[in-house]
Motif scaffolding. Sequence first.
Motif, short mmCIF file in Angstrom:
data_model
loop_
_atom_site.label_atom_id
_atom_site.label_comp_id
_atom_site.label_asym_id
_atom_site.label_seq_id
_atom_site.Cartn_x
_atom_site.Cartn_y
_atom_site.Cartn_z
N THR A 36 20.29 -9.93 -0.07
CA THR A 36 19.09 -9.71 -0.88
C THR A 36 17.89 -9.24 -0.06
O THR A 36 16.80 -9.06 -0.61
CB THR A 36 18.70 -11.00 -1.63
N ALA A 37 18.09 -9.04 1.25
CA ALA A 37 16.99 -8.56 2.09
C ALA A 37 16.72 -7.08 1.79
O ALA A 37 17.64 -6.28 1.69
CB ALA A 37 17.33 -8.74 3.56
N MET A 38 15.44 -6.75 1.66
CA MET A 38 15.08 -5.36 1.35
C MET A 38 13.81 -4.99 2.12
O MET A 38 12.92 -5.81 2.33
CB MET A 38 14.86 -5.16 -0.15
N ASN A 39 13.75 -3.75 2.52
CA ASN A 39 12.57 -3.22 3.18
C ASN A 39 11.57 -2.80 2.12
O ASN A 39 11.90 -2.02 1.22
CB ASN A 39 12.95 -2.03 4.06
N LEU A 40 10.38 -3.34 2.21
CA LEU A 40 9.31 -3.00 1.27
C LEU A 40 8.30 -2.11 1.98
O LEU A 40 7.69 -2.52 2.98
CB LEU A 40 8.61 -4.28 0.77
N ALA A 41 8.12 -0.89 1.49
CA ALA A 41 7.17 0.04 2.07
C ALA A 41 5.97 0.19 1.15
O ALA A 41 6.12 0.40 -0.06
CB ALA A 41 7.82 1.40 2.30
N THR A 42 4.77 0.05 1.72
CA THR A 42 3.53 0.18 0.97
C THR A 42 2.64 1.21 1.67
O THR A 42 2.91 1.61 2.79
CB THR A 42 2.80 -1.18 0.90
N VAL A 43 1.56 1.59 1.00
CA VAL A 43 0.63 2.57 1.56
C VAL A 43 -0.79 2.05 1.39
O VAL A 43 -1.17 1.58 0.31
CB VAL A 43 0.78 3.95 0.86
N SER A 44 -1.58 2.14 2.46
CA SER A 44 -2.95 1.65 2.43
C SER A 44 -3.86 2.62 1.69
O SER A 44 -3.47 3.73 1.34
CB SER A 44 -3.47 1.46 3.86
N ALA A 45 -5.11 2.20 1.52
CA ALA A 45 -6.10 3.06 0.86
C ALA A 45 -6.35 4.32 1.67
O ALA A 45 -6.74 5.35 1.12
CB ALA A 45 -7.40 2.28 0.66
N TYR A 100 8.48 -12.39 -4.13
CA TYR A 100 7.27 -13.23 -4.09
C TYR A 100 6.61 -13.14 -2.73
O TYR A 100 7.28 -12.97 -1.70
CB TYR A 100 7.62 -14.69 -4.41
N SER A 101 5.26 -13.25 -2.73
CA SER A 101 4.53 -13.14 -1.47
C SER A 101 3.10 -13.63 -1.64
O SER A 101 2.69 -14.08 -2.72
CB SER A 101 4.54 -11.69 -0.98
N ASN A 102 2.34 -13.52 -0.56
CA ASN A 102 0.93 -13.87 -0.54
C ASN A 102 0.11 -12.67 -1.01
O ASN A 102 0.20 -11.59 -0.43
CB ASN A 102 0.54 -14.28 0.89
N TYR A 103 -0.68 -12.85 -2.05
CA TYR A 103 -1.48 -11.75 -2.59
C TYR A 103 -2.52 -11.25 -1.59
O TYR A 103 -2.96 -10.10 -1.67
CB TYR A 103 -2.21 -12.19 -3.86
N GLN A 104 -2.93 -12.12 -0.65
CA GLN A 104 -3.97 -11.77 0.31
C GLN A 104 -3.41 -11.25 1.63
O GLN A 104 -4.16 -11.00 2.58
CB GLN A 104 -4.88 -12.98 0.56
N SER A 105 -2.11 -11.09 1.71
CA SER A 105 -1.48 -10.55 2.91
C SER A 105 -1.79 -9.07 3.03
O SER A 105 -2.36 -8.45 2.11
CB SER A 105 0.03 -10.76 2.86
N ARG A 106 -1.40 -8.47 4.14
CA ARG A 106 -1.63 -7.04 4.33
C ARG A 106 -0.94 -6.22 3.24
O ARG A 106 -1.51 -5.29 2.67
CB ARG A 106 -1.14 -6.62 5.72
N LYS A 107 0.30 -6.57 2.94
CA LYS A 107 1.01 -5.83 1.90
C LYS A 107 0.37 -6.06 0.54
O LYS A 107 0.29 -5.15 -0.29
CB LYS A 107 2.49 -6.20 1.88
N GLY A 108 -0.12 -7.30 0.31
CA GLY A 108 -0.77 -7.59 -0.95
C GLY A 108 -2.03 -6.76 -1.14
O GLY A 108 -2.30 -6.24 -2.23
N GLU A 109 -2.81 -6.62 -0.08
CA GLU A 109 -4.02 -5.82 -0.14
C GLU A 109 -3.68 -4.35 -0.37
O GLU A 109 -4.38 -3.65 -1.13
CB GLU A 109 -4.81 -5.98 1.16
N GLN A 110 -2.61 -3.87 0.26
CA GLN A 110 -2.22 -2.47 0.08
C GLN A 110 -1.72 -2.21 -1.33
O GLN A 110 -2.03 -1.17 -1.94
CB GLN A 110 -1.18 -2.09 1.13
N MET A 111 -0.94 -3.14 -1.86
CA MET A 111 -0.41 -2.95 -3.22
C MET A 111 -1.51 -3.04 -4.27
O MET A 111 -1.39 -2.50 -5.36
CB MET A 111 0.70 -3.96 -3.49
N ALA A 112 -2.61 -3.72 -3.92
CA ALA A 112 -3.73 -3.83 -4.85
C ALA A 112 -4.46 -2.50 -5.01
O ALA A 112 -5.04 -2.22 -6.06
CB ALA A 112 -4.71 -4.91 -4.38
N VAL A 113 -4.41 -1.66 -3.97
CA VAL A 113 -5.11 -0.36 -4.04
C VAL A 113 -4.16 0.80 -4.29
O VAL A 113 -4.58 1.87 -4.74
CB VAL A 113 -5.91 -0.09 -2.74
N ASN A 114 -2.86 0.61 -4.02
CA ASN A 114 -1.87 1.65 -4.28
C ASN A 114 -0.62 0.98 -4.83
O ASN A 114 0.12 0.33 -4.11
CB ASN A 114 -1.53 2.43 -3.00
N ALA A 115 -0.42 1.11 -6.13
CA ALA A 115 0.64 0.35 -6.81
C ALA A 115 2.03 0.95 -6.67
O ALA A 115 2.99 0.39 -7.20
CB ALA A 115 0.30 0.22 -8.30
#
Length: 213
Positions: free
Chosen positions: A47-56, A78-93
């Motif tokens: 169930t391990a998966m690489n999650l790629a996100t993009v910053s603002a 599931y994760s921490n909304y305030q993590s780096r990935k959480g911040e990136q997903m908040a600006v780029n969905a």
Amino acid sequence: MKQLDIASIRQDYSKKELSVDECLADPIAQFSVWLDEAIQSKVNEPTAMNLATVSAEGKPSARMVLLKGVEEQQFVFYSNYQSRKGEQMAVNAYVALTFFWPELERQVRIEGKIEQVKGEISDAYFQSRPYSSRVGAWASEQSRPLDAKSTLVKRAAFFAAKYITHVPRPPHWGGYAVAPERIEFWQGRPSRLHDRVVYCLSKNDWQKACLFP
């Protein structure tokens, strides 16, 4: 120091084949088949998966997370909304997920839009976690600078003493669901002539096709 010749490292693939005609019409159903085969084959961390996100600023970032469900045609983790990935997903969905099961010579790539799951769903999953993991969610200010490991240990001890029996879900922690728009299945084949089948969502219908390797 001897230099490693990594350019010469090669592995040929020949275990299975993948045909567009044999693939199911629904890519989520096809993924479920492959995931079940990965679990039954006892591959390492199926169930391990690489999650790629993009910053603002348009800068990509990637890390490994664990799939916790395929629900309502979405991929949930599931994760921490305030993590780096959480911040990136908040600006780029828009995100990308990649599963790699080398034991089966298979890869699945998923691209789509992400959103937070409902609070009650996150609550239910959080309470299913081991006690130490629930305490850890409070103790870790994920992605923030840590001056010393002892600070984290002290924080864990503090929250363990605060929540002796019931540990509520932190407001900064919860689930995400990825609604896929493109899913690609890759099966390794000899001579790098790999099999690739891609599904693309168009007007709520999935269209599938073969791709050159």
